[in-house]
Design an enzyme around this catalytic site. Structure first.
Site, PDB file in Angstrom:
ATOM      1  CD  GLU A 187      39.597  47.906  32.671  1.00  0.00           C
ATOM      2  OE1 GLU A 187      38.758  47.554  31.823  1.00  0.00           O
ATOM      3  OE2 GLU A 187      40.141  47.107  33.460  1.00  0.00           O
ATOM      4  CB  SER A 207      42.127  39.937  41.675  1.00  0.00           C
ATOM      5  OG  SER A 207      42.866  40.780  40.813  1.00  0.00           O
TER       6      SER A 207
HETATM    7  C1  PEP Z   1      36.777  44.320  36.429  1.00  0.00           C
HETATM    8  O1  PEP Z   1      37.364  44.678  35.420  1.00  0.00           O
HETATM    9  O2  PEP Z   1      35.674  44.821  36.711  1.00  0.00           O
HETATM   10  C2  PEP Z   1      37.415  43.329  37.283  1.00  0.00           C
HETATM   11  C3  PEP Z   1      36.952  43.157  38.491  1.00  0.00           C
HETATM   12  O3  PEP Z   1      38.481  42.652  36.734  1.00  0.00           O
HETATM   13  P1  PEP Z   1      39.277  41.428  37.412  1.00  0.00           P
HETATM   14  O4  PEP Z   1      38.257  40.474  37.979  1.00  0.00           O
HETATM   15  O5  PEP Z   1      40.056  40.823  36.287  1.00  0.00           O
HETATM   16  O6  PEP Z   1      40.145  42.004  38.464  1.00  0.00           O
END
Ligand code: PEP
Length: 253
Positions: A100, A215
């Site tokens: 991000e 996830s």
């Molecule tokens: C993350 O933002 O580092 C991440 C792994 O998010 P999520 O577990 O929601 O996929």
């Protein structure tokens, strides 16, 4: 044998009261020793809540850190937070190069490398995120992308520097989408990362923890963490509820 590390990344979420409730829930859940002794647990919080997190976690088994860090030490950099400031509040970790930060805020490989260096300089363990976009996987250039992201650090700081940090392989298409990489897909990239490091320094390759992120939840963590080169997870959405996060922490090897 490397310890398992489960690190939460709260992103832009939480309030004073929700964070207190979340951390107390995790601490109560860990009190029965259901999280194995060789599993390290950490949370990375929005900057402003770090003193609050420090107060709650002081003297506990849970470590904490930030979601980013400035590459600068001090000076005219409005809005930035330095490694020295984070160390002042007992942070142990700083996430660098999260997808991000790369895609939304335009941080380049060189910015990530500078942030990695800043974290090390101030005694913090950088959690270096690497990973490919969906179109890069489809073009079968995952290894090229991940190698380029690692090389930025290796060229600036030397391969030995990786031993002071943690690597998180996070395929961008798996983050927050519910589309987890299969254990074998993740293992293949983890093995590639470890062999790339090993070609330069075997000791560093053996030592460095490589987390999977994307996830991860209580239902898939066991299978992922059982893979030989997966040393835990970087957890986004499932780090925001105590029971969900605890289920992942309990999956440690
Ligand atoms: C993350 O933002 O580092 C991440 C792994 O998010 P999520 O577990 O929601 O996929």
């Amino acid at each position: 044998m490397r310890n398992t590390l489960v690190a939460g990344n709260w992103k832009l979420n939480g309030s004073k009261s929700s964070i207190a409730e979340l951390l107390k829930g995790i601490l109560v859940g860990m009190a029965d020793d259901s999280v194995k002794p060789n599993t390290e647990v950490a949370v990375c919080a929005p900057y402003i809540y770090i003193p609050h997190v420090q107060e709650i976690l002081d003297g506990t088994r849970i470590k904490f850190g930030s979601e980013s860090i400035s590459e600068h030490d001090s000076g005219a950099f409005t809005g930035e937070i330095s490694g020295a400031m984070l160390s002042d509040f007992a942070c142990e970790y700083a996430i660098v190069g999260h997808s991000e930060r790369r895609t939304i805020f335009g941080e380049k490989d060189s910015d990530t490398a500078n942030k990695f260096a800043a974290a090390r300089k101030h005694g913090l363990k950088p959690i270096l995120c690497v990973g490919e976009l969906l179109e890069e996987r489809e073009k079968e250039i995952t290894e090229v992308v991940v190698a380029r992201q690692l090389d930025a650090i290796i060229e600036l700081e030397g391969v030995e520097a990786l031993a002071d940090g943690v690597i998180a392989y996070e395929p961008v298409w798996a983050i927050g989408t519910g589309m987890t990489a299969s254990p074998q897909q993740a293992q293949d990239v983890h093995a590639f990362i470890r062999s790339k490091i090993s070609a330069l320094n075997k000791t560093v390759a053996e030592k460095v923890q490589i987390l999977y992120g994307g996830s991860v939840n209580g239902a898939n963590a066991d299978e992922l963490f059982a893979m030989p080169d997966i040393d835990g997870g970087l957890i986004g959405g499932a780090a925001l509820k105590a029971e969900d996060f605890l289920a992942i922490c309990r999956a440690g090897k």
